[in-house]
Scaffold this active site. Structure first.
Site, PDB file in Angstrom:
ATOM      1  N   CYS A   1     -10.015   9.355  98.012  1.00 38.12           N
ATOM      2  CA  CYS A   1      -8.588   9.395  97.735  1.00 38.12           C
ATOM      3  C   CYS A   1      -8.408   9.998  96.342  1.00 38.12           C
ATOM      4  O   CYS A   1      -9.004   9.528  95.376  1.00 38.12           O
ATOM      5  CB  CYS A   1      -7.994   7.990  97.782  1.00 38.12           C
ATOM      6  SG  CYS A   1      -6.259   7.951  97.267  1.00 38.12           S
TER       7      CYS A   1
ATOM      8  N   ASP B   1     -12.028   7.313 101.647  1.00 38.64           N
ATOM      9  CA  ASP B   1     -10.948   7.449 102.619  1.00 38.64           C
ATOM     10  C   ASP B   1     -11.572   7.951 103.918  1.00 38.64           C
ATOM     11  O   ASP B   1     -12.336   8.915 103.903  1.00 38.64           O
ATOM     12  CB  ASP B   1      -9.917   8.443 102.092  1.00 38.64           C
ATOM     13  CG  ASP B   1      -8.516   8.156 102.576  1.00 38.64           C
ATOM     14  OD1 ASP B   1      -8.356   7.273 103.436  1.00 38.64           O
ATOM     15  OD2 ASP B   1      -7.592   8.819 102.084  1.00 38.64           O
TER      16      ASP B   1
END
Length: 87
Positions: free
Chosen positions: A34, A41
């Site tokens: 992220c 992520d």
């Protein structure tokens, strides 16, 4: 072939260029970071295309997807970047 991440996408000649057929790949292990938090992520990617003159080589595609693991990307951005690279 390398076993390290790589941005190089390889192709091979379509074995049936005169026939329209759909190639579908499910890539359940896409990861990046992220860009706001730096946390991992996760996403599942699905690739679907009708081959023209060439096909994407699967091992090279896996190494390409792996290359995003330690980079910061919003999924909306990386999806379009991958599309541009494949096209």
């Amino acid at each position: 072939m390398s076993t390290k991440p790589s941005k190089a996408l390889e192709t091979f000649p379509n074995p049936q260029p005169g026939r329209d057929y759909t190639i579908r790949m499910r890539i359940p292990e896409f990861t990046c970071l992220c860009p706001k938090t730096g946390q991992p992520d996760f996403a599942e990617m699905r690739l679907e295309y009708v081959a023209d003159k060439t096909c994407v080589e699967l091992k090279a595609l896996k190494l390409y997807i792996w290359s995003f693991r330690d980079e910061g990307h919003f999924h909306e951005d990386v999806t379009n970047r991958i599309l541009d690279d494949l096209v």
